[in-house]
Scaffold this motif. Structure first.
Motif, PDB file in Angstrom:
ATOM      1  N   MET A  85      35.127  64.178 -19.340  1.00 16.91           N
ATOM      2  CA  MET A  85      35.395  63.763 -20.715  1.00 16.91           C
ATOM      3  C   MET A  85      36.882  63.915 -21.050  1.00 16.91           C
ATOM      4  SD  MET A  85      32.553  62.612 -21.919  1.00 16.91           S
ATOM      5  CE  MET A  85      32.689  62.626 -23.714  1.00 16.91           C
ATOM      6  N   PHE A  88      38.557  60.977 -19.447  1.00 19.21           N
ATOM      7  CA  PHE A  88      38.336  59.776 -20.247  1.00 19.21           C
ATOM      8  C   PHE A  88      39.209  59.775 -21.502  1.00 19.21           C
ATOM      9  CE2 PHE A  88      33.734  58.842 -18.658  1.00 19.21           C
ATOM     10  CZ  PHE A  88      34.260  58.205 -17.551  1.00 19.21           C
ATOM     11  N   TYR A  92      41.805  57.011 -22.577  1.00 21.22           N
ATOM     12  CA  TYR A  92      41.658  56.362 -23.881  1.00 21.22           C
ATOM     13  C   TYR A  92      42.982  56.374 -24.650  1.00 21.22           C
ATOM     14  CZ  TYR A  92      40.094  55.591 -28.687  1.00 21.22           C
ATOM     15  OH  TYR A  92      39.952  55.116 -29.968  1.00 21.22           O
ATOM     16  N   TYR A 101      36.153  51.154 -22.389  1.00 22.51           N
ATOM     17  CA  TYR A 101      34.798  51.689 -22.382  1.00 22.51           C
ATOM     18  C   TYR A 101      34.673  52.634 -21.184  1.00 22.51           C
ATOM     19  CZ  TYR A 101      34.226  47.770 -25.535  1.00 22.51           C
ATOM     20  OH  TYR A 101      34.384  46.896 -26.568  1.00 22.51           O
ATOM     21  N   PHE A 102      33.705  53.563 -21.268  1.00 21.79           N
ATOM     22  CA  PHE A 102      33.652  54.634 -20.280  1.00 21.79           C
ATOM     23  C   PHE A 102      32.217  54.861 -19.808  1.00 21.79           C
ATOM     24  CE2 PHE A 102      37.104  55.197 -23.255  1.00 21.79           C
ATOM     25  CZ  PHE A 102      38.197  55.346 -22.416  1.00 21.79           C
ATOM     26  N   VAL A 103      32.072  55.010 -18.485  1.00 24.56           N
ATOM     27  CA  VAL A 103      30.755  55.183 -17.883  1.00 24.56           C
ATOM     28  C   VAL A 103      30.817  56.361 -16.914  1.00 24.56           C
ATOM     29  CG1 VAL A 103      28.996  54.175 -16.386  1.00 24.56           C
ATOM     30  CG2 VAL A 103      30.156  52.749 -18.092  1.00 24.56           C
ATOM     31  N   LYS A 118      22.084  62.633 -21.640  1.00 21.52           N
ATOM     32  CA  LYS A 118      21.880  61.191 -21.522  1.00 21.52           C
ATOM     33  C   LYS A 118      20.825  60.702 -22.505  1.00 21.52           C
ATOM     34  CE  LYS A 118      19.952  57.680 -18.426  1.00 21.52           C
ATOM     35  NZ  LYS A 118      20.630  56.577 -19.097  1.00 21.52           N
ATOM     36  N   ARG A 125      22.966  55.610 -29.236  1.00 25.25           N
ATOM     37  CA  ARG A 125      23.429  54.232 -29.020  1.00 25.25           C
ATOM     38  C   ARG A 125      22.413  53.215 -29.526  1.00 25.25           C
ATOM     39  NH1 ARG A 125      25.346  52.938 -23.279  1.00 25.25           N
ATOM     40  NH2 ARG A 125      26.399  51.254 -24.382  1.00 25.25           N
ATOM     41  N   TYR A 154      36.059  64.444 -28.571  1.00 22.37           N
ATOM     42  CA  TYR A 154      35.963  63.114 -27.974  1.00 22.37           C
ATOM     43  C   TYR A 154      35.351  62.089 -28.929  1.00 22.37           C
ATOM     44  CZ  TYR A 154      36.061  66.581 -24.232  1.00 22.37           C
ATOM     45  OH  TYR A 154      36.381  67.663 -23.457  1.00 22.37           O
ATOM     46  N   ILE A 158      33.362  58.223 -28.262  1.00 21.41           N
ATOM     47  CA  ILE A 158      31.959  58.509 -27.945  1.00 21.41           C
ATOM     48  C   ILE A 158      31.085  57.262 -28.093  1.00 21.41           C
ATOM     49  CG2 ILE A 158      31.170  59.196 -30.250  1.00 21.41           C
ATOM     50  CD1 ILE A 158      30.395  61.048 -26.954  1.00 21.41           C
ATOM     51  N   LEU A 161      30.875  55.235 -24.757  1.00 20.33           N
ATOM     52  CA  LEU A 161      30.474  56.020 -23.592  1.00 20.33           C
ATOM     53  C   LEU A 161      29.039  55.688 -23.185  1.00 20.33           C
ATOM     54  CD1 LEU A 161      31.074  58.416 -21.608  1.00 20.33           C
ATOM     55  CD2 LEU A 161      30.059  59.910 -23.355  1.00 20.33           C
ATOM     56  N   CYS A 162      28.811  55.611 -21.877  1.00 22.56           N
ATOM     57  CA  CYS A 162      27.469  55.356 -21.348  1.00 22.56           C
ATOM     58  C   CYS A 162      27.244  56.255 -20.133  1.00 22.56           C
ATOM     59  CB  CYS A 162      27.330  53.885 -20.944  1.00 22.56           C
ATOM     60  SG  CYS A 162      25.795  53.494 -20.063  1.00 22.56           S
TER      61      CYS A 162
END
Length: 407
Positions: A85, A88, A92, A101-103, A118, A125, A154, A158, A161-162
């Motif tokens: 994180m 990321f 960002y 975008y973040f995975v 998750k 989401r 974050y 957020i 995020l996935c």
């Protein structure tokens, strides 16, 4: 970015275990062809590249968007999760030229302080993507998520995020099954042989391995070319017996007793469609035809000879001397004689042609006139290529083509 040569970002070049990254990239490649928003970020990524070991383990990019992907084959701990994180967050803050975008791609389930992150993120989401939910509700659920997992730091990204959790280890036998599923979804116009699918998978693995070792990228065009070169081998010549009206006997050939042959019907439908195409073309071109009779046909852009082949253009504009044609169009023909456009002015490359046909013959493609199902096992026989422009009126663009040719 300033840390391009940091140990973290160079690790994939020397770590043999990162081969799992190649299998994930191969699956993401075919999944992205099928689903333009596979992580449900409410974006549409049509043309793309998959970067390997550049700004992250993997990045899926187009001119407007960039998806940073961190791959973790081992179980995530609290510490490693917050390290990702932080990484990321740094990306960002530094990347301002695209929507980011973040995975986190994991090969196993993980928990943060004993709670399933998750599951909670997916629930948030769902609410976030609901167009009928009010902002206050979305914000309340978001704040609850941030507080429960100590993520306020974050909050800015957020929503982008996935967590993608699936066991896609390179040597897992289920990986090729997953790859096969997405390949069939992306190229569903026929049931491809398992051998060919495995060859495509191995070829993509090598392509992404090379990209990872050189910190390079693989474009959508490269992916489609690799897939097309293998799938185009799986042609319809094994259907020849169905097309033939005769069978061989010891003393020659006799006509088959069965009269209802599907491929023969398609062949007859193509003949009808071609007649209809030329009929509609003549109705549009007749003034230009008579003009060319009395004033002369337009000169060929290649050799200068009048383009008066094919009955002075009634069956397609072409040069009788060198064979040049300014127009080519691919049509789809139905048994009823109706025709539809597949591609105007196509690239005459086998993988490109395969792409055009695949995009047209979707799994539910039906004739717009009689509703006949077109995406059957005989779809190849429905394809017609003619030296005509489409729309037919665009033959008037010949002067524009000539001007571009001179420039």
């Amino acid at each position: 970015m300033g840390d391009y040569f940091s140990p973290q970002k160079q690790g994939g070049q020397i770590n043999s275990m990162i081969a799992n990254q190649d299998s994930l990239a191969s699956i993401y490649a075919v999944e992205q062809l099928y689903d333009k928003d596979m992580f449900n970020f409410n974006i549409c990524i049509e043309d793309f590249s998959i970067q390997c070991e550049t700004d992250d383990d993997l990045c899926i990019v187009n001119p407007k968007n960039k998806i940073f992907i961190q791959l973790k084959t081992a179980s995530l701990t609290n510490r490693s999760f917050y390290q990702i994180m932080d990484h990321f967050l740094e990306s960002y803050k530094k990347s301002h030229h695209k929507e980011n975008y973040f995975v986190i791609a994991t090969f196993s389930e993980f928990k943060i302080d004993g709670k399933n992150f998750k599951q909670r993120l997916d629930a948030y989401r769902q609410i976030l993507n609901d167009p009928n939910e009010v902002f206050q509700k979305k914000n309340d659920v978001k704040q609850e998520l941030l507080n429960d997992f100590n993520l306020n730091k974050y909050s800015a990204f957020i929503d982008m995020l996935c967590i993608d959790s699936r066991p896609l280890l390179k040597d897992n036998k289920d990986v090729t099954a997953v790859f096969s599923r997405y390949l069939r979804l992306a190229y569903g116009l026929k049931d491809h042989k398992e051998r060919i699918i495995n060859e495509i998978y191995e070829k993509l693995l090598k392509e992404f391995e090379q990209a990872r070792r050189t910190r390079g990228y693989v474009t959508k065009d490269t992916i489609e070319t690799i897939i097309g070169k293998y799938l185009v081998k799986d042609t319809a010549f094994d259907k020849f017996k169905l097309l033939s009206r005769h069978k061989k006997v010891d003393y020659g050939y006799v006509k088959k007793e069965v009269e209802n042959f599907q491929l023969i019907k398609i062949e007859e439908g193509c003949s009808k469609a071609i007649k209809n195409i030329f009929h509609d073309w003549r109705q549009t071109y007749k003034k230009e035809f008579w003009k060319s009779i009395f004033a002369g046909a337009k000169p060929c852009l290649e050799c200068g000879h009048p383009m008066n082949a094919n009955l002075n253009g009634l069956r397609g504009i072409a040069c009788p001397d060198c064979g040049y044609s300014p127009f080519v169009t691919i049509f789809s023909a139905c048994n009823c004689g109706h025709y539809e456009l597949i591609k105007s002015q196509p690239e005459l490359d086998e993988t490109k042609i395969f792409k055009y046909i695949n995009e047209f013959y979707t799994v539910d493609r039906k004739c717009s006139k009689c509703n006949t199902f077109l995406s059957d096992e005989y779809f190849e026989f429905r394809v017609v290529m003619l030296p005509l422009p489409y729309p037919f009126e665009s033959y008037k663009n010949i002067d524009k083509i000539r001007k571009n040719r001179k420039s």
